[in-house]
Design a protein around this motif. Sequence first.
Motif, PDB file in Angstrom:
ATOM      1  N   TRP A  30       0.810  -1.367   0.230  1.00  0.00           N
ATOM      2  CA  TRP A  30      -0.062  -0.378   0.058  1.00  0.00           C
ATOM      3  C   TRP A  30       1.151   1.212  -0.248  1.00  0.00           C
ATOM      4  CZ3 TRP A  30      -2.536  -2.589   4.725  1.00  0.00           C
ATOM      5  CH2 TRP A  30      -3.519  -3.896   3.957  1.00  0.00           C
ATOM      6  N   TYR A  31       2.269   1.499   0.418  1.00  0.00           N
ATOM      7  CA  TYR A  31       2.461   2.746   1.003  1.00  0.00           C
ATOM      8  C   TYR A  31       4.381   2.743   0.290  1.00  0.00           C
ATOM      9  CZ  TYR A  31      -1.196   3.632   4.605  1.00  0.00           C
ATOM     10  OH  TYR A  31      -3.208   3.565   4.548  1.00  0.00           O
ATOM     11  N   GLY A  32       4.124   1.666  -0.548  1.00  0.00           N
ATOM     12  CA  GLY A  32       5.832   1.863  -0.717  1.00  0.00           C
ATOM     13  C   GLY A  32       6.260   2.230  -2.302  1.00  0.00           C
ATOM     14  N   THR A  33       7.349   2.829  -2.174  1.00  0.00           N
ATOM     15  CA  THR A  33       8.187   3.308  -3.405  1.00  0.00           C
ATOM     16  C   THR A  33       8.133   2.330  -4.171  1.00  0.00           C
ATOM     17  OG1 THR A  33       9.003   4.884  -2.362  1.00  0.00           O
ATOM     18  CG2 THR A  33       9.551   4.521  -4.807  1.00  0.00           C
ATOM     19  N   GLU A  34       7.601   2.521  -5.359  1.00  0.00           N
ATOM     20  CA  GLU A  34       7.662   0.785  -7.035  1.00  0.00           C
ATOM     21  C   GLU A  34       8.991   0.844  -7.445  1.00  0.00           C
ATOM     22  OE1 GLU A  34       4.376   0.064  -9.033  1.00  0.00           O
ATOM     23  OE2 GLU A  34       6.170   0.861 -11.485  1.00  0.00           O
ATOM     24  N   VAL A  35       9.486   0.394  -7.464  1.00  0.00           N
ATOM     25  CA  VAL A  35      10.703   0.026  -7.896  1.00  0.00           C
ATOM     26  C   VAL A  35      11.266  -1.388  -9.358  1.00  0.00           C
ATOM     27  CG1 VAL A  35      11.833   0.942  -6.529  1.00  0.00           C
ATOM     28  CG2 VAL A  35      12.099  -1.308  -6.885  1.00  0.00           C
ATOM     29  N   LEU A  36      10.801  -1.593 -10.421  1.00  0.00           N
ATOM     30  CA  LEU A  36      11.628  -2.878 -11.459  1.00  0.00           C
ATOM     31  C   LEU A  36      12.609  -3.255 -11.257  1.00  0.00           C
ATOM     32  CD1 LEU A  36       9.299  -1.336 -14.058  1.00  0.00           C
ATOM     33  CD2 LEU A  36       8.656  -1.893 -12.330  1.00  0.00           C
ATOM     34  N   LEU A  37      12.976  -4.629 -11.100  1.00  0.00           N
ATOM     35  CA  LEU A  37      14.095  -4.653 -10.906  1.00  0.00           C
ATOM     36  C   LEU A  37      13.546  -6.676 -12.171  1.00  0.00           C
ATOM     37  CD1 LEU A  37      14.436  -5.978  -7.223  1.00  0.00           C
ATOM     38  CD2 LEU A  37      16.012  -4.145  -8.673  1.00  0.00           C
ATOM     39  N   PRO A  38      15.003  -6.583 -12.600  1.00  0.00           N
ATOM     40  CA  PRO A  38      14.751  -7.860 -13.721  1.00  0.00           C
ATOM     41  C   PRO A  38      14.979  -9.134 -13.242  1.00  0.00           C
ATOM     42  CG  PRO A  38      17.027  -6.852 -13.960  1.00  0.00           C
ATOM     43  CD  PRO A  38      15.894  -5.654 -13.587  1.00  0.00           C
ATOM     44  N   ILE A  39      14.547  -9.707 -13.529  1.00  0.00           N
ATOM     45  CA  ILE A  39      14.373 -11.520 -13.574  1.00  0.00           C
ATOM     46  C   ILE A  39      14.042 -12.726 -14.591  1.00  0.00           C
ATOM     47  CG2 ILE A  39      12.862 -11.019 -11.275  1.00  0.00           C
ATOM     48  CD1 ILE A  39      10.867 -11.865 -12.570  1.00  0.00           C
ATOM     49  N   ASP A  40      14.457 -13.082 -14.325  1.00  0.00           N
ATOM     50  CA  ASP A  40      14.487 -14.387 -15.001  1.00  0.00           C
ATOM     51  C   ASP A  40      13.520 -15.674 -14.825  1.00  0.00           C
ATOM     52  OD1 ASP A  40      17.336 -13.766 -16.742  1.00  0.00           O
ATOM     53  OD2 ASP A  40      17.672 -15.255 -14.350  1.00  0.00           O
ATOM     54  N   VAL A  41      12.425 -15.672 -15.517  1.00  0.00           N
ATOM     55  CA  VAL A  41      11.693 -16.926 -15.269  1.00  0.00           C
ATOM     56  C   VAL A  41      11.727 -18.001 -15.415  1.00  0.00           C
ATOM     57  CG1 VAL A  41       9.266 -16.720 -15.416  1.00  0.00           C
ATOM     58  CG2 VAL A  41       9.510 -14.855 -15.617  1.00  0.00           C
ATOM     59  N   ILE A  42      11.238 -18.567 -14.412  1.00  0.00           N
ATOM     60  CA  ILE A  42      12.048 -20.704 -13.846  1.00  0.00           C
ATOM     61  C   ILE A  42      10.339 -21.076 -13.629  1.00  0.00           C
ATOM     62  CG2 ILE A  42      13.251 -22.353 -13.257  1.00  0.00           C
ATOM     63  CD1 ILE A  42      15.397 -19.537 -12.253  1.00  0.00           C
ATOM     64  N   ALA A  43      10.359 -21.625 -14.813  1.00  0.00           N
ATOM     65  CA  ALA A  43       9.386 -22.342 -15.276  1.00  0.00           C
ATOM     66  C   ALA A  43       8.936 -24.076 -14.207  1.00  0.00           C
ATOM     67  CB  ALA A  43       8.723 -23.308 -16.794  1.00  0.00           C
ATOM     68  N   SER A  50       2.396 -21.931 -13.025  1.00  0.00           N
ATOM     69  CA  SER A  50       3.166 -20.952 -12.695  1.00  0.00           C
ATOM     70  C   SER A  50       4.556 -21.307 -12.384  1.00  0.00           C
ATOM     71  CB  SER A  50       2.680 -21.974 -11.374  1.00  0.00           C
ATOM     72  OG  SER A  50       4.007 -22.489 -10.091  1.00  0.00           O
ATOM     73  N   ALA A  51       5.287 -20.414 -11.546  1.00  0.00           N
ATOM     74  CA  ALA A  51       7.203 -20.043 -12.720  1.00  0.00           C
ATOM     75  C   ALA A  51       7.751 -19.741 -10.960  1.00  0.00           C
ATOM     76  CB  ALA A  51       6.921 -19.777 -13.323  1.00  0.00           C
ATOM     77  N   MET A  52       9.051 -19.375 -11.090  1.00  0.00           N
ATOM     78  CA  MET A  52       9.578 -18.947 -10.118  1.00  0.00           C
ATOM     79  C   MET A  52      10.170 -18.068 -10.584  1.00  0.00           C
ATOM     80  SD  MET A  52       9.411 -20.808  -7.230  1.00  0.00           S
ATOM     81  CE  MET A  52       9.931 -20.347  -6.270  1.00  0.00           C
ATOM     82  N   ALA A  53      10.831 -16.970  -9.562  1.00  0.00           N
ATOM     83  CA  ALA A  53      10.563 -15.871  -9.795  1.00  0.00           C
ATOM     84  C   ALA A  53      12.668 -16.021  -9.427  1.00  0.00           C
ATOM     85  CB  ALA A  53      10.119 -14.184  -9.435  1.00  0.00           C
ATOM     86  N   SER A  54      13.492 -15.492 -10.341  1.00  0.00           N
ATOM     87  CA  SER A  54      15.459 -15.929  -9.869  1.00  0.00           C
ATOM     88  C   SER A  54      15.964 -14.185 -10.286  1.00  0.00           C
ATOM     89  CB  SER A  54      16.034 -16.734 -10.238  1.00  0.00           C
ATOM     90  OG  SER A  54      16.951 -16.659 -10.835  1.00  0.00           O
ATOM     91  N   TYR A  55      16.277 -13.745  -9.987  1.00  0.00           N
ATOM     92  CA  TYR A  55      17.167 -12.105 -10.041  1.00  0.00           C
ATOM     93  C   TYR A  55      18.625 -12.543  -9.779  1.00  0.00           C
ATOM     94  CZ  TYR A  55      12.934 -10.623  -7.407  1.00  0.00           C
ATOM     95  OH  TYR A  55      11.046 -10.462  -6.874  1.00  0.00           O
TER      96      TYR A  55
END
Length: 200
Positions: A30-43, A50-55
């Motif tokens: 609700w109150y956080g500042t938005e940032v975008l980080l690249p991720i690898d999506v692992i099936a 569904s998949a898993m996020a890897s940074y």
Amino acid sequence: MTLRARIIGAGGVVLAAATGVWLFLQWPRWYGTEVLLPIDVIAQPGVSASAMASYPDSHLQLDVAHTLAAAGPADVARVDVRSIGVVWDSRREPRDEAARIRNRTVYLQLKPSGKVASTGEPLWRPASISTTRVADAINLRVRVIGANPAGQLDVDIAGGRLPLAAGQSRQRAAAILKVLPSGRHALVGIITNGGRSPFH
């Protein structure tokens, strides 16, 4: 007090505690500042929606002296980060220092990377690391899950299972994080193929 009243009272206490924990966990959304980080999506094998996020940016190389050479081939690309304060104590033996820093909480200071997500929005990257929050910066509070005597760290950024629709493109993905001034953060959505998919 009757047994029924005690049971109702205990149930009320448990419900209040569970509600408090839920509110605490939801606060960054609700109150956080938005940032975008690249991720690898692992099936996920056997799970089509569904998949898993890897940074990739969770693998760090500290700018420290008195380290040993990295053992074996470099299996992952690492992000060079500047240390603010004493994150890695170069007066100590590198193996001891690597053991000391594992499972510690640190703060990553993020800055725009100069790259953009598939939506055209700026992506962020870690620029520095510290053991305390840095004023006037976006601080990401993370735990060190791996460290070696070469001054290389792996940190745990919010991730986990991603509820992706079947067939949804997973190219050029970015995680949408909301970050509080305290560094607490939540994964609130994902960007893939030029579109946003918020998590509910």
